[in-house]
Design a protein around this motif. Structure first.
Motif, PDB file in Angstrom:
ATOM      1  N   GLU A  73       0.678  -0.888   0.817  1.00 46.65           N
ATOM      2  CA  GLU A  73      -0.250   0.501   0.055  1.00 46.65           C
ATOM      3  C   GLU A  73       0.659   1.046   0.115  1.00 46.65           C
ATOM      4  O   GLU A  73       2.106   1.844   0.814  1.00 46.65           O
ATOM      5  N   GLU A  74       0.325   2.211  -0.298  1.00 47.24           N
ATOM      6  CA  GLU A  74       1.217   3.128  -0.891  1.00 47.24           C
ATOM      7  C   GLU A  74       0.853   4.475  -0.734  1.00 47.24           C
ATOM      8  O   GLU A  74      -0.574   4.295  -0.849  1.00 47.24           O
ATOM      9  N   GLY A  75       1.284   5.454  -0.181  1.00 50.06           N
ATOM     10  CA  GLY A  75       0.707   6.835  -0.079  1.00 50.06           C
ATOM     11  C   GLY A  75       1.027   7.790  -1.061  1.00 50.06           C
ATOM     12  O   GLY A  75       2.205   7.526  -1.317  1.00 50.06           O
ATOM     13  N   CYS A  76       1.074   9.380  -1.307  1.00 49.91           N
ATOM     14  CA  CYS A  76       1.854   9.722  -1.335  1.00 49.91           C
ATOM     15  C   CYS A  76       1.675  11.238  -0.045  1.00 49.91           C
ATOM     16  O   CYS A  76       0.359  11.907  -0.764  1.00 49.91           O
ATOM     17  N   LEU A  77       2.398  11.855  -0.635  1.00 49.59           N
ATOM     18  CA  LEU A  77       2.369  14.300   0.001  1.00 49.59           C
ATOM     19  C   LEU A  77       1.472  14.923  -1.089  1.00 49.59           C
ATOM     20  O   LEU A  77       0.442  15.755  -0.553  1.00 49.59           O
ATOM     21  N   SER A  78       1.474  14.371  -2.535  1.00 50.50           N
ATOM     22  CA  SER A  78       1.030  14.871  -3.028  1.00 50.50           C
ATOM     23  C   SER A  78      -0.429  14.630  -3.480  1.00 50.50           C
ATOM     24  O   SER A  78      -1.012  15.318  -4.508  1.00 50.50           O
ATOM     25  N   VAL A  79      -0.782  13.343  -2.974  1.00 50.52           N
ATOM     26  CA  VAL A  79      -2.450  13.056  -2.912  1.00 50.52           C
ATOM     27  C   VAL A  79      -2.361  12.340  -1.233  1.00 50.52           C
ATOM     28  O   VAL A  79      -2.692  11.074  -0.862  1.00 50.52           O
ATOM     29  N   PRO A  80      -2.600  13.708  -0.780  1.00 50.25           N
ATOM     30  CA  PRO A  80      -3.118  13.392   0.709  1.00 50.25           C
ATOM     31  C   PRO A  80      -4.361  12.125   0.625  1.00 50.25           C
ATOM     32  O   PRO A  80      -5.471  12.398   0.256  1.00 50.25           O
ATOM     33  N   GLU A  81      -4.668  11.756   1.958  1.00 50.05           N
ATOM     34  CA  GLU A  81      -5.278  11.208   2.022  1.00 50.05           C
ATOM     35  C   GLU A  81      -6.066   9.859   1.572  1.00 50.05           C
ATOM     36  O   GLU A  81      -7.077   9.731   1.503  1.00 50.05           O
TER      37      GLU A  81
ATOM     38  N   GLN B 216     -14.184  17.717   1.011  1.00 48.82           N
ATOM     39  CA  GLN B 216     -14.525  17.077   2.516  1.00 48.82           C
ATOM     40  C   GLN B 216     -13.277  18.236   3.155  1.00 48.82           C
ATOM     41  O   GLN B 216     -13.807  18.704   4.160  1.00 48.82           O
ATOM     42  N   ARG B 217     -12.129  18.306   3.137  1.00 50.83           N
ATOM     43  CA  ARG B 217     -11.346  18.387   3.319  1.00 50.83           C
ATOM     44  C   ARG B 217     -11.174  19.923   3.650  1.00 50.83           C
ATOM     45  O   ARG B 217     -11.001  20.895   4.471  1.00 50.83           O
ATOM     46  N   ASP B 218     -11.733  20.904   2.578  1.00 51.59           N
ATOM     47  CA  ASP B 218     -12.593  22.193   2.281  1.00 51.59           C
ATOM     48  C   ASP B 218     -13.143  22.479   3.235  1.00 51.59           C
ATOM     49  O   ASP B 218     -13.342  24.158   3.529  1.00 51.59           O
ATOM     50  N   GLU B 219     -14.330  21.814   2.858  1.00 48.30           N
ATOM     51  CA  GLU B 219     -15.222  22.311   4.197  1.00 48.30           C
ATOM     52  C   GLU B 219     -15.084  22.779   5.303  1.00 48.30           C
ATOM     53  O   GLU B 219     -15.618  22.945   6.295  1.00 48.30           O
TER      54      GLU B 219
END
Length: 171
Positions: free
Chosen positions: A90-98, A167-170
């Motif tokens: 499983e990967e994540g990325c600082l440019s694709v948060p959450e 959701q993050r923006d709200e």
């Protein structure tokens, strides 16, 4: 040193190919130092120059974890010269948060690169560090980890990610 802003998908610069570094000067050293500070501040285990809006072939990584001493790698003009095995993590990325997804990668790699003074280096890696090397080098080619997903999973990602960001923006 300064913490730089990390660009987020779908920022167009993240899809562009970075240029090789030819000048090993103070500006390069400053960029690398800023990237290291930005990566640790995020916090993350890797960061590529395009993620901070600079289209140069520079990556920084530290996959040591909090329990171990730091193992910082600053790689300029990195190239994978050997690959073997298979890993699905499983990967994540600082440019694709959450957002996280399982990506198929090589389990062991050898990377040739230069340090910030232009000296040639080589590093072999496996497990998390091998995945991080491949992930960060992909950024230099304008490839995000979600580009490795099947077309169906990419479509699902776009919809989920749009909702996450709304959701993050709200909040």
């Amino acid at each position: 040193m300064a913490v730089r802003t990390i660009l987020h998908y779908p920022e167009p610069v993240l899809k562009k190919i970075s240029k090789p570094v030819v000048h090993f000067d103070e500006a390069l050293k400053q960029l690398a130092a800023d990237m290291v500070e930005t990566m640790y501040d995020a916090p993350g285990v890797g960061l590529a120059a395009p993620q901070v809006g600079v289209l140069q072939r520079v990556i920084v990584m530290d996959c040591s974890g909090k329990e171990n001493p730091p193992d910082l790698i600053v790689a300029v003009n990195p190239v994978l010269v050997e690959t073997e095995g298979e890993s699905c993590e499983e990967e994540g990325c600082l440019s694709v948060p959450e957002y996280y997804a399982v990506v198929k990668r090589f389990s062991r790699v050898t990377m040739n690169y230069q340090d910030v003074d232009g000296n040639p280096r080589q590093r072999q890696a496996e497990d998390l560090l091998a995945v991080a090397m491949q992930h960060e080098i992909d950024h230099l080619q304008g490839i995000l980890f979600v580009d490795h997903l099947s077309p169906l999973k990419r479509s699902i990602f776009r919809k989920k990610y749009q909702k996450l960001m709304q959701q993050r923006d709200e909040e």
